[in-house]
Design a protein around this motif. Structure first.
Motif, PDB file in Angstrom:
ATOM      1  N   GLU A  12      50.010  54.601 141.133  1.00 43.83           N
ATOM      2  CA  GLU A  12      49.955  56.145 140.691  1.00 43.83           C
ATOM      3  C   GLU A  12      51.536  56.185 139.567  1.00 43.83           C
ATOM      4  N   ILE A  13      51.453  56.408 138.825  1.00 43.81           N
ATOM      5  CA  ILE A  13      52.983  56.724 138.001  1.00 43.81           C
ATOM      6  C   ILE A  13      53.128  58.677 137.628  1.00 43.81           C
ATOM      7  N   GLY A  14      54.095  58.920 138.201  1.00 44.55           N
ATOM      8  CA  GLY A  14      54.480  60.271 138.326  1.00 44.55           C
ATOM      9  C   GLY A  14      54.756  60.991 136.809  1.00 44.55           C
ATOM     10  N   ASN A  15      54.585  61.942 136.526  1.00 41.56           N
ATOM     11  CA  ASN A  15      55.536  61.861 134.854  1.00 41.56           C
ATOM     12  C   ASN A  15      56.720  61.883 134.983  1.00 41.56           C
ATOM     13  N   GLN A  16      57.139  62.398 135.752  1.00 43.53           N
ATOM     14  CA  GLN A  16      58.827  61.766 135.468  1.00 43.53           C
ATOM     15  C   GLN A  16      59.017  60.115 135.547  1.00 43.53           C
ATOM     16  N   ASP A  17      58.746  59.440 135.782  1.00 40.85           N
ATOM     17  CA  ASP A  17      58.155  57.451 135.993  1.00 40.85           C
ATOM     18  C   ASP A  17      57.635  57.398 134.639  1.00 40.85           C
ATOM     19  N   ALA A  18      56.654  58.376 134.200  1.00 40.64           N
ATOM     20  CA  ALA A  18      56.406  57.647 133.132  1.00 40.64           C
ATOM     21  C   ALA A  18      56.721  58.059 132.081  1.00 40.64           C
ATOM     22  N   VAL A  19      58.034  59.292 131.716  1.00 39.45           N
ATOM     23  CA  VAL A  19      58.774  58.984 130.558  1.00 39.45           C
ATOM     24  C   VAL A  19      59.928  58.234 131.063  1.00 39.45           C
ATOM     25  N   ASP A  20      59.957  58.346 131.960  1.00 38.28           N
ATOM     26  CA  ASP A  20      61.311  57.249 131.977  1.00 38.28           C
ATOM     27  C   ASP A  20      60.624  55.798 131.777  1.00 38.28           C
ATOM     28  N   ILE A  21      59.580  55.454 131.749  1.00 32.51           N
ATOM     29  CA  ILE A  21      58.960  53.883 131.547  1.00 32.51           C
ATOM     30  C   ILE A  21      58.866  54.005 129.302  1.00 32.51           C
ATOM     31  N   MET A  22      58.362  54.938 129.363  1.00 33.76           N
ATOM     32  CA  MET A  22      58.150  55.344 127.752  1.00 33.76           C
ATOM     33  C   MET A  22      59.517  54.983 127.677  1.00 33.76           C
ATOM     34  N   ASP A  23      60.601  56.236 127.377  1.00 32.17           N
ATOM     35  CA  ASP A  23      62.076  55.786 127.385  1.00 32.17           C
ATOM     36  C   ASP A  23      63.025  54.805 127.583  1.00 32.17           C
ATOM     37  N   LEU A  24      62.717  53.898 128.067  1.00 33.58           N
ATOM     38  CA  LEU A  24      63.085  52.141 128.189  1.00 33.58           C
ATOM     39  C   LEU A  24      62.339  51.926 127.175  1.00 33.58           C
ATOM     40  N   ALA A  25      60.748  51.761 126.911  1.00 34.09           N
ATOM     41  CA  ALA A  25      59.774  51.152 126.056  1.00 34.09           C
ATOM     42  C   ALA A  25      60.794  51.492 124.396  1.00 34.09           C
ATOM     43  N   GLU A  26      61.015  53.333 124.213  1.00 32.20           N
ATOM     44  CA  GLU A  26      61.277  52.959 123.071  1.00 32.20           C
ATOM     45  C   GLU A  26      63.639  52.503 122.744  1.00 32.20           C
ATOM     46  N   GLN A  27      63.817  52.033 123.826  1.00 38.17           N
ATOM     47  CA  GLN A  27      65.119  51.712 124.193  1.00 38.17           C
ATOM     48  C   GLN A  27      64.112  50.084 123.365  1.00 38.17           C
ATOM     49  N   VAL A  28      63.700  49.525 123.967  1.00 41.32           N
ATOM     50  CA  VAL A  28      64.053  47.982 123.854  1.00 41.32           C
ATOM     51  C   VAL A  28      62.730  48.238 122.279  1.00 41.32           C
ATOM     52  N   VAL A  29      62.180  48.650 122.212  1.00 44.59           N
ATOM     53  CA  VAL A  29      61.882  48.107 120.489  1.00 44.59           C
ATOM     54  C   VAL A  29      62.402  48.725 119.450  1.00 44.59           C
ATOM     55  N   GLU A  30      63.409  50.122 119.349  1.00 45.15           N
ATOM     56  CA  GLU A  30      64.679  49.687 119.296  1.00 45.15           C
ATOM     57  C   GLU A  30      65.381  48.588 118.623  1.00 45.15           C
TER      58      GLU A  30
END
Length: 86
Positions: A12-30
């Protein structure tokens, strides 16, 4: 090279954790996009971010695969697959 995460994917992903995962994914994509990989520094940055995530791309069910391991956050590192495509 540095990236930050505050949490890991859990059942169960919390809202903050989901945001952190998306930020991390964006860094990897870049870091791992085709144009970044053309440059030595860009390739190095992508390699650094993806270093411990090659197990995410091993066939499911094999001992080498960690795709089901929530702590590896494989979804956020999907862009690392480009390193295996070279």
């Amino acid at each position: 090279f540095e990236f930050k995460t505050k949490g890991s994917i859990q059942s169960e992903i919390g809202n903050q954790d989901a945001v952190d995962i998306m930020d991390l994914a964006e860094q990897v994509v870049e870091a791992c996009n085709f144009s970044s990989l053309k440059e030595v520094q860009g390739r190095s940055h992508c390699d650094h971010l993806c270093n411990d995530r090659s197990c995410c791309f091993e066939p499911a069910g094999t001992p080498e695969s960690c795709a089901a391991d929530a702590e590896k956050e494989c979804l956020a590192f999907a862009s690392c697959k480009i390193l295996n495509d070279d």
